[in-house]
Design an enzyme around this catalytic site. Structure first.
Site, PDB file in Angstrom:
ATOM      1  N   SER A  27       0.857  -1.168  -0.174  1.00 41.43           N
ATOM      2  CA  SER A  27      -0.150   0.066  -0.032  1.00 41.43           C
ATOM      3  C   SER A  27       0.690   1.193   0.049  1.00 41.43           C
ATOM      4  O   SER A  27       2.081   1.128  -0.083  1.00 41.43           O
ATOM      5  CB  SER A  27      -0.889  -0.044   1.294  1.00 41.43           C
ATOM      6  OG  SER A  27      -0.194   0.391   2.251  1.00 41.43           O
ATOM      7  N   LYS A  28       0.379   2.259  -0.106  1.00 43.63           N
ATOM      8  CA  LYS A  28       0.971   3.805  -0.016  1.00 43.63           C
ATOM      9  C   LYS A  28       1.861   3.842   1.284  1.00 43.63           C
ATOM     10  O   LYS A  28       3.106   4.813   0.941  1.00 43.63           O
ATOM     11  CB  LYS A  28      -0.298   4.967   0.092  1.00 43.63           C
ATOM     12  CG  LYS A  28      -0.570   5.073  -1.229  1.00 43.63           C
ATOM     13  CD  LYS A  28      -1.418   6.340  -1.336  1.00 43.63           C
ATOM     14  CE  LYS A  28      -2.283   6.399  -2.552  1.00 43.63           C
ATOM     15  NZ  LYS A  28      -3.631   6.964  -2.425  1.00 43.63           N
ATOM     16  N   ARG A  29       1.779   3.299   2.251  1.00 47.31           N
ATOM     17  CA  ARG A  29       2.663   3.126   3.315  1.00 47.31           C
ATOM     18  C   ARG A  29       3.896   2.836   3.036  1.00 47.31           C
ATOM     19  O   ARG A  29       4.980   3.224   3.498  1.00 47.31           O
ATOM     20  CB  ARG A  29       2.116   2.126   4.442  1.00 47.31           C
ATOM     21  CG  ARG A  29       1.039   2.728   5.333  1.00 47.31           C
ATOM     22  CD  ARG A  29       0.793   1.718   6.408  1.00 47.31           C
ATOM     23  NE  ARG A  29       0.403   0.619   6.080  1.00 47.31           N
ATOM     24  CZ  ARG A  29       1.281  -0.613   6.330  1.00 47.31           C
ATOM     25  NH1 ARG A  29       2.235  -0.587   6.792  1.00 47.31           N
ATOM     26  NH2 ARG A  29       0.846  -1.710   5.871  1.00 47.31           N
ATOM     27  N   GLY A  49       5.260   3.392   0.036  1.00 44.27           N
ATOM     28  CA  GLY A  49       5.945   4.277  -1.000  1.00 44.27           C
ATOM     29  C   GLY A  49       5.315   4.263  -2.213  1.00 44.27           C
ATOM     30  O   GLY A  49       3.842   3.720  -2.086  1.00 44.27           O
TER      31      GLY A  49
END
Ligand code: GLU
Length: 491
Positions: free
Chosen positions: A252-254, A256
């Site tokens: 996920s965006k976590r 990067g």
């Protein structure tokens, strides 16, 4: 059988690595068997779908080098290929389900549904519909809310059956129908739901194989039930392995960058991304790493796919990108790098044309230091302005005393010749200078590099000197000498 697959993006955001990964496998499955690919835009979620996302999705897929035979952009025998233009088709299908007794109206309110969702398995009533709408409908009992009360349409999931999904990677996966909710197929707004539209379109568009993420596995038995209700043959399903972040939670965006566009902005090449995406779920079973799309098509087989989760490894992607930077045509690489420098305001588009030859040399000098196109900026910026800063630590170390100033001045004199010189000639001059003066080469090379580039690392010093030419090199050395003296360097 002629294989037909499809990309079915929902235009609710930029496509991420997971979408691109399944698009690629749909593509490979079709193309490796000489089949066809359709692009279908799944935009029935009116609130979240946006036309600009559709455009960007198409642009991203094209950028990756994927192509398709049918789609909203090019038509085809099974169009329209945008679900928002197929609402009548879905309405006809809903009518068929109503006529066949496969569905009922559910009048449960949002609050009731939210409360139901919070209940654990045993306590759950009539699979997702807590208000007994199914029973009421079955008994044809009165007590129906008056006209105008909003309702959804739910599928009447059979009670005691086993629904078997025959997944191409995972084999048979059995679901007990008792554990499948009476899923909604039409929202209270009247909008048909993904489960229905997706299945109907796959059937009407003659899709033979559906490749999609593992997160869709729980949808598949519902869609098989729908297919049966319609009397349609369901396609074959292949659920690809989930992509995990380095900490083994779902990517996920976590972690990067996850959207393909972001990698594009960061200077990754489409070839490298496609190459890497293929490795998320497939591998050639040997040591080879570099696979152009055409070769993937030739080599691809479902047998070589894995159902085990793949872990996204940024370093490997970067490594592959570096390899691809040296594989693509020089001319294209120079154009990509020039465009990047224009975007960052180091040169204008017109200058990029004028200075093409110099830019070619700059790119060549940067060589393997270019892991991404974005890396051209720190490799080239100092060539394009005289006003670059000195790296603080570097200056403190290498531009510090009068002795250095004197050495630099003498070296600058040596460079005076009034004609362009190659890197090899520059090297000879500097080496001779070192030999004759007896100054240690470290005390010449490092200050020179600082003077010419403002930093301690970068392309080869003599390539830099060739690109700058005598005049600019000498002016830069003079600037460094002045800098040393202004800082009050002592002997
Ligand atoms: N629109 C769906 C998605 O983006 C498609 C799923 C499928 O391929 O069936 O997840």
């Amino acid at each position: 059988m002629d294989i037909r697959t499809r990309f079915a993006p929902s235009p609710t955001g930029d496509i991420h690595l997971g979408n691109a990964n399944t698009a690629l496998f749909n593509y490979l499955l079709a193309r490796s068997g000489g089949g066809k690919v359709a692009l279908r835009i799944e935009d029935t979620d009116v609130e979240r779908s946006r036309a600009d996302y559709e455009e960007r999705t198409i642009d991203t897929l094209r950028w990756l080098g994927l192509d398709w035979d049918e789609g909203p952009d090019r038509g085809g025998p099974y169009g329209p290929y945008r679900q928002s233009e197929r609402l009548e088709t879905y309405a006809v299908h809903v009518r068929r389900l109503i006529d066949g007794g496969h569905v009922y109206r559910c009048y449960c309110t949002r609050e009731e549904l939210v409360a139901e969702r919070g209940r654990a398995g045993e306590e759950r009533k009539s699979r997702g519909c807590p208000g007994g709408c199914r029973l009421r409908a079955e008994r044809q009992a009165g007590g129906k809310p008056g006209g105008g009360t909003p309702f959804t349409v739910r599928f009447r999931t059979p009670d005691n059956e086993t629904v078997v999904v025959n997944d191409m990677l995972r084999g048979e996966i059995a679901f007990r129908s008792a554990e499948i909710d009476d899923f909604i197929i039409v929202r209270s707004s009247g909008a048909p739901v993904f489960l229905l539209t997706n299945l109907v379109d796959d059937a009407l568009m003659g899709i033979t194989h559906v490749v999609r993420g593992e997160d869709h596995i729980s949808n598949t038995p519902k869609q098989l039930l729908l297919a049966r209700a319609f009397g349609y043959a369901a396609p074959e399903y292949l659920h690809t392995a989930v992509i995990l972040g380095p900490d083994r939670s779902k990517l996920s965006k976590r972690h990067g960058a996850v959207s393909v566009e972001q990698f594009r902005r960061e200077g990754y090449l489409p070839e490298a991304l496609v190459n890497y995406l293929a490795f998320l779920g497939w591998n050639p079973k040997d040591e080879r790493e570099i696979f152009p799309l055409g070769e993937l098509v030739r080599e691809f087989s479902v047998k070589a796919m894995s159902r085990n989760p793949s872990v996204f490894d940024h370093r490997r992607l970067l490594f592959l990108n570096g390899q691809w930077m040296r594989t693509i045509e020089k001319d294209r690489l120079v154009s990509l790098c020039s465009r990047r420098l224009v975007e960052h305001g180091y040169i204008t588009a017109a200058e990029a044309d004028e200075k093409r030859q110099t830019l070619e040399k700059i790119v060549a000098a940067a060589g393997a230091r270019l892991k991404t196109v974005a890396d051209i900026v720190p490799q080239a910026d100092f060539f394009l302005t005289e006003d670059f800063p000195y790296d603080e630590n570097g200056a403190a170390k290498h531009l510090k005393d009068e002795e250095t100033a004197v050495t630099l001045e003498a070296a600058a004199e040596r460079l005076r010749s009034g004609r362009p010189r190659s890197a090899a000639e520059m090297e000879e001059i500097v080496r001779d200078f070192i030999g004759e003066t007896g100054v240690s080469s470290k005390k010449v090379i490092h200050p020179l590099r600082m003077a010419l580039t403002g930093r301690t690392e970068g392309p080869g010093l003599f390539e830099i000197m060739e690109i700058l030419g005598e005049e600019r090199a000498r002016a830069r050395i003079a600037r460094a000498v002045e800098y040393i003296r202004r800082r009050g360097g002592s002997v």
